[in-house]
Design an enzyme around this catalytic site. Sequence first.
Site, PDB file in Angstrom:
ATOM      1  N   HIS A   1       0.625  -1.235  -0.005  1.00 56.30           N
ATOM      2  CA  HIS A   1       0.182  -0.010  -0.072  1.00 56.30           C
ATOM      3  C   HIS A   1       0.871   1.244  -0.084  1.00 56.30           C
ATOM      4  CE1 HIS A   1       1.410  -0.241   4.159  1.00 56.30           C
ATOM      5  NE2 HIS A   1       1.185   1.074   4.359  1.00 56.30           N
TER       6      HIS A   1
ATOM      7  N   HIS B   1       5.427   6.558  -0.791  1.00 54.57           N
ATOM      8  CA  HIS B   1       6.343   5.267  -1.208  1.00 54.57           C
ATOM      9  C   HIS B   1       5.485   4.056  -0.813  1.00 54.57           C
ATOM     10  CE1 HIS B   1       6.423   5.971   3.437  1.00 54.57           C
ATOM     11  NE2 HIS B   1       6.485   4.665   3.414  1.00 54.57           N
TER      12      HIS B   1
HETATM   13  P1  ATP Z   1       4.507  -3.574  12.157  1.00 53.99           P
HETATM   14  O1  ATP Z   1       4.808  -1.910  12.643  1.00 53.99           O
HETATM   15  O2  ATP Z   1       3.684  -4.118  13.039  1.00 53.99           O
HETATM   16  O3  ATP Z   1       5.777  -4.166  11.581  1.00 53.99           O
HETATM   17  P2  ATP Z   1       3.196  -2.063   9.806  1.00 53.99           P
HETATM   18  O4  ATP Z   1       4.440  -1.163   9.926  1.00 53.99           O
HETATM   19  O5  ATP Z   1       2.984  -2.782   8.748  1.00 53.99           O
HETATM   20  O6  ATP Z   1       3.538  -3.400  10.674  1.00 53.99           O
HETATM   21  P3  ATP Z   1       2.037  -0.036  11.194  1.00 53.99           P
HETATM   22  O7  ATP Z   1       3.013   0.095  11.869  1.00 53.99           O
HETATM   23  O8  ATP Z   1       0.559   0.155  11.803  1.00 53.99           O
HETATM   24  O9  ATP Z   1       1.824  -1.369  10.365  1.00 53.99           O
HETATM   25  O10 ATP Z   1       2.042   1.033   9.887  1.00 53.99           O
HETATM   26  C1  ATP Z   1       0.851   1.257   9.036  1.00 53.99           C
HETATM   27  C2  ATP Z   1       1.465   2.177   7.771  1.00 53.99           C
HETATM   28  O11 ATP Z   1       1.926   3.405   8.394  1.00 53.99           O
HETATM   29  C3  ATP Z   1       2.744   1.535   7.309  1.00 53.99           C
HETATM   30  O12 ATP Z   1       2.955   1.976   5.933  1.00 53.99           O
HETATM   31  C4  ATP Z   1       3.889   2.397   8.009  1.00 53.99           C
HETATM   32  O13 ATP Z   1       5.179   2.749   7.210  1.00 53.99           O
HETATM   33  C5  ATP Z   1       3.123   3.829   8.186  1.00 53.99           C
HETATM   34  N1  ATP Z   1       3.665   4.456   9.409  1.00 53.99           N
HETATM   35  C6  ATP Z   1       3.667   3.937  10.733  1.00 53.99           C
HETATM   36  N2  ATP Z   1       4.195   4.759  11.522  1.00 53.99           N
HETATM   37  C7  ATP Z   1       4.194   5.936  11.217  1.00 53.99           C
HETATM   38  C8  ATP Z   1       4.577   7.267  11.230  1.00 53.99           C
HETATM   39  N3  ATP Z   1       4.936   7.677  12.536  1.00 53.99           N
HETATM   40  N4  ATP Z   1       4.508   8.286  10.302  1.00 53.99           N
HETATM   41  C9  ATP Z   1       4.012   7.878   9.084  1.00 53.99           C
HETATM   42  N5  ATP Z   1       3.853   6.790   8.690  1.00 53.99           N
HETATM   43  C10 ATP Z   1       3.927   5.817   9.675  1.00 53.99           C
END
Ligand code: ATP
Length: 177
Positions: free
Chosen positions: A42, A123
Site C-alpha cells: 500500500h 512510497h
Molecule cells: P508493524 O509496525 O507491526 O511491523 P506495519 O508497519 O505494517 O507493521 P503500522 O506500523 O501500523 O503497520 O503502519 C501502517 C502504515 O503506516 C505503514 O505504511 C507504515 O510505514 C506507516 N507508518 C507507521 N508509523 C508511521 C509514522 N509515525 N508516520 C508515518 N507513517 C507511519
Amino acid sequence: MSEGTLRLFFALPCPTEQAAAICTWRDERALDGRPVSRANLHLTLAFLGAQPVDRLEALLALGAAVQCPAFQLTLDRLTTIGKGFVCLRPSETPAALEYLVATLNERLAAQGVVLDSRPFLPHLTLTRQARNRPHGPAPAFSWRAEHFVLYLSQNTPDGARYVEKGRWPLQAPKATT
Ligand code: ATP
Ligand code: MG
C-alpha cells in the site's frame, strides 16, 4: 495498542495484479530485508496512529466527504528510507495525490488529529530492516488510483494485518449547472 484505541491510517491499496507483479520483481531481485506480504502492499496517505474507538465514525464521515479526482500512479524508482525500508516511489508525484494528502491532513487537523510533521513522502514499502540500501530505476509499476481506504492495523502472530474500515471513490466533483 492500549485498550479503547485503534491504530488507523488512510492509504491507497495496491491492486492485486500490480501487487503480484511487484512481488515477482522484488523476489527475483532478492532485495535485502524482510518482505512485506503481497496483501499488505500500500501507499500510506496519512498515518493516524492510536485513535479512540469512538472517533471512528467521524473519521469515516471525513473519508466520505473528501472529493478528489482519480489519477495515474507510476512507481518507477527504487529507494531506501529510514531504518532500512526498501521502497518503490514515483519519480513525479501526481498533483491529485498531493491534493488528496493535503485535504486529508487539513480535515484531520480540523478534527484535532495530530499527524506526524514530516513532509509527505509517497512510497510503497517492499522490505523492512534491510542492511543494503538500494536506490535506482525500477520497472514502472503503474495503475489508476480510483479509491482510497481507511485501514485498521492489527498485530497478529504472523505480523501486521490491515482491515479495511472504509473505502471511497476518487472522482472529480460533479458539475452543478
Ligand atoms: P508493524 O509496525 O507491526 O511491523 P506495519 O508497519 O505494517 O507493521 P503500522 O506500523 O501500523 O503497520 O503502519 C501502517 C502504515 O503506516 C505503514 O505504511 C507504515 O510505514 C506507516 N507508518 C507507521 N508509523 C508511521 C509514522 N509515525 N508516520 C508515518 N507513517 C507511519
Ligand atoms: Mg510499523
